[in-house]
Design an enzyme around this catalytic site. Sequence first.
Site, PDB file in Angstrom:
ATOM      1  N   HIS A   1      86.133  55.733   9.808  1.00 24.72           N
ATOM      2  CA  HIS A   1      85.243  54.378   9.589  1.00 24.72           C
ATOM      3  C   HIS A   1      84.066  54.854   8.996  1.00 24.72           C
ATOM      4  O   HIS A   1      82.992  54.875   9.319  1.00 24.72           O
ATOM      5  CB  HIS A   1      84.985  53.844  11.028  1.00 24.72           C
ATOM      6  CG  HIS A   1      84.447  54.842  11.868  1.00 24.72           C
ATOM      7  ND1 HIS A   1      83.304  55.866  11.899  1.00 24.72           N
ATOM      8  CD2 HIS A   1      85.315  55.312  12.962  1.00 24.72           C
ATOM      9  CE1 HIS A   1      83.082  56.581  12.610  1.00 24.72           C
ATOM     10  NE2 HIS A   1      84.275  56.449  13.575  1.00 24.72           N
TER      11      HIS A   1
ATOM     12  N   LYS B   1      73.595  56.960  22.064  1.00 18.44           N
ATOM     13  CA  LYS B   1      73.283  55.537  22.602  1.00 18.44           C
ATOM     14  C   LYS B   1      73.079  55.343  23.853  1.00 18.44           C
ATOM     15  O   LYS B   1      72.483  54.419  24.401  1.00 18.44           O
ATOM     16  CB  LYS B   1      74.354  54.695  22.003  1.00 18.44           C
ATOM     17  CG  LYS B   1      74.507  53.258  22.182  1.00 18.44           C
ATOM     18  CD  LYS B   1      75.187  52.584  21.037  1.00 18.44           C
ATOM     19  CE  LYS B   1      76.678  53.146  21.182  1.00 18.44           C
ATOM     20  NZ  LYS B   1      77.102  52.379  22.517  1.00 18.44           N
TER      21      LYS B   1
END
Length: 922
Positions: free
Chosen positions: A147, A584
Amino acid sequence: MTVVDPGLPATEPLREDIRLLGGILGSVVRDHEGEEIFDLVEQARVESFRVRRSEIDRGELAQLFDGIDITRAIPVIRAFSHFSLLANLAEDIHRERRRAVHVRAGEPPQDSSLASTYSKLDAARLDAATVEDLLRDALVSPVITAHPTETRRRTVSEIQSRITDLMRFRERTELDDTEIAETDAKIERQILALWQTALIRLSRLRIQDEIEVGLRYYDMSLFDVIPRINTELRAALRSRWPDADLLTRPMLRPGSWIGGDRDGNPFVTGEIVHRATNRAAQVAFTRYLADLVGLEHELSMSARLIDVDADLQALADASKDESAFRADEPFRRAVRGIRGRLSATARRMLDVVPDNTLDSPELEPYAAPQEMLDDLDLLDRSLRRTANGVIADDRLATLRQALETFGFHLSGLDMRQNSEIHEQVVAELLAWAGVHSDYASLSEDERVAILSAELETRRPLIGPRAEFSEQTAKELAIVESAADAVRTFGGGAVPNYIISMCTSVSDMLEAAVLLKEAGILDPGDAETGPSSPVGVVPLFETIDDLQQGAATLTATLSIPVYRALVTSRGDNQEVMLGYSDSNKDGGYLAANWALYRAELDLVEAARAAGIRLRLFHGRGGTVGRGGGPSYDAILAQPTGAVTGSLRITEQGEVIAAKYAEPRLARRNLETLLAATIESTLLDVEGLGDDAEPAYALLDDLAARAQAAYGALVHETPGFVEYFRMSTPVAEIGELNIGSRPASRKPTNSVYDLRAIPWVMSWSQSRVMLPGWYGVGTAFEDWVGGDADKLATLTDLYRRWPFFRTVLSNMAQVMAKSDLGLAARYSELVPDEQLRKTVFDMISTEHAKTVSMYLKITGHDGLLDDNPALARSVFNRFPYLEPLNHLQVELLRQLRAGDDREQVKRGILLTMNGLATALRNSG
């Protein structure tokens, strides 16, 4: 505050290059967009520099674009985006220039080069037995991921490459005025072509496109660079320790996730896995066949002029080449026979037969790359026997090195899937086979017992008339396609099966069962035991999973059938560490410390189990996703965490920044090798007996930082709304930079958002929150005004590579932040109270973090230890300012209801330009 240009004399050639390229770009803009647009671009440029010098308020510059019509906005965006791309090019050339200055001055080799590493090894006086043991199964593998946030189209990259070559020619060649003018005209033609080439794609990349994007770097640089480095490294180490059996396999071997990573990507199928492995092999075969054609042309030696040994004659006769024109040219006939056999191999293995194949049905395909390598080695020996060593050292040596490194498969394609999917698939298989009707209801111990039993028998769970759900059928097809690639191209084609969100022994064994069902894992029998060419690799991602990772590994190794499987793989076990989700989850400092602690625990668990641990670092391009200088990051690993082996993901803009051309590729690959070798063979941690107190202190600091981060991200009411409104996260989903969705599933939760859009959004809005938030509070609260405590942190910064690297990377990302611009983005949040609450928290923490960094390090500025980035920020960041203001304005227009396609495209162009300028935005 007046901003002073760092290193004025050293940067003058860089500024000259930027002026040249910027001037040509300006002329192109004037000629093709008109005086009005050119004047607007120039006014924005001038005003941006006035903002930096504090001569005007930022709001005055923003007014230039208030209510701007999209037809005027787009050429301005394109102008500043193209300038950023050209400035990157100039900076890369300038780095080459500075390195050349150091070499000409006779200075010692720079850190992160192999030459410097060799000097350090010589000084260390290591014994051969130690080196041989530590470098057993040595591997450095940069893995291009599935990605990428690589936003440049191939056409743009090719134009940039041509401009780079012209700029090098202009500098390094003695040219008269006429020749300089001719070269500048060629540069202008390329910039004109660049201006008229669309920067963004009209459609989203498919995985098929991503596969091609990843493979293009082999022809651009990797085919030439990697084999040569491998050969030089082996020679250098063996010359130092001639009695050691070193690097029996090439140390540098690349990998890929493109087409095999299906975690959250519904577009990966068995057909895609087949395409990825087959196209990679096709690239390798194409190169080998072209090199063999070249060898045929070059090896024209006549048997009338040289002595032909029996081995060469036999190889020439085996070619079945009866051409009268080559009757007395044994080398040519031998090469033609090799090409014929490789052609037969290509027809047997590949979907598409490459150019330069021969139709020689009487010749047998090669069973494995080693057979072809044996033939090439025979050619090499024969050339040297006839005093043609200088010829053997050219194209033939390159081909031999490439074949040894890349085999027939080119690069290893990793498989990856989420443990939740494995559980569902295995449950369905067990129910169909009548083993257990409700696997999901079982306890962990019961699951492990069933899975272990399945791994000990060759009896399949899948029958010829089995019927499964769409998801299970798809997963089985994918693993079967991987098995087919292994059977066709060898075990290197699919080296690993990675389990995302791995939290238990059953997660590990479920993946092993799927490998068994595809025929990859052989359970063996009482005499042989289990074996698998594909390794089962747990991926520990969240902070909790990292903290429990060693316990999960230890428990899995306690299962006899799995331990026997690891034994069959040379007692090697790979573990992947996730940088993005842990960040995160808990913020920058907590994530970095959780990773370090996890490595310490995993090293001890591996030592206790008697296995060899290989760590795979899932780093992104940004600091918030584990990015930063690779050399420093590797040296900052705990003692024992780098035992001759390292795998590391490469993604985003850094792929092109590192591997777009041979010189860049060599420099960056040397960095990975140098750091891995030094971390393996030298003592680089530097803490000595003070390690445990330092670890305890970081435990405390990390907990404080995580609490501060959680208070904002996870506990502040409305934070997700603030994030969505103050950044272009929703619009990033429309940027055609990758094949996978922006979220794993429809959700408003930060936890389910993919790390790339999370980090990229904060980068675009110039907050850079994932790279620093919470650190200032942790340091300030712990120090509490105590000078001795501050001195403790300063001491750790000077002595401990991990702590120094964490702070240095944080400072780099904070230098790219700009809260003045971030405030403009916050104005996009309609809820005034929410806007004030969250932005005040961000700005307060930012000020604390900068202040504490400067106090701990004793620096005067954030980039005192990184002059190259300081120069980049000084020279280029004013050109980012208009892009940010235009992005805010267009986001405002879009969200006010102007959803014309041009407005959306303008926003995507600003994202592209900012990503290019920041160089590591996702």
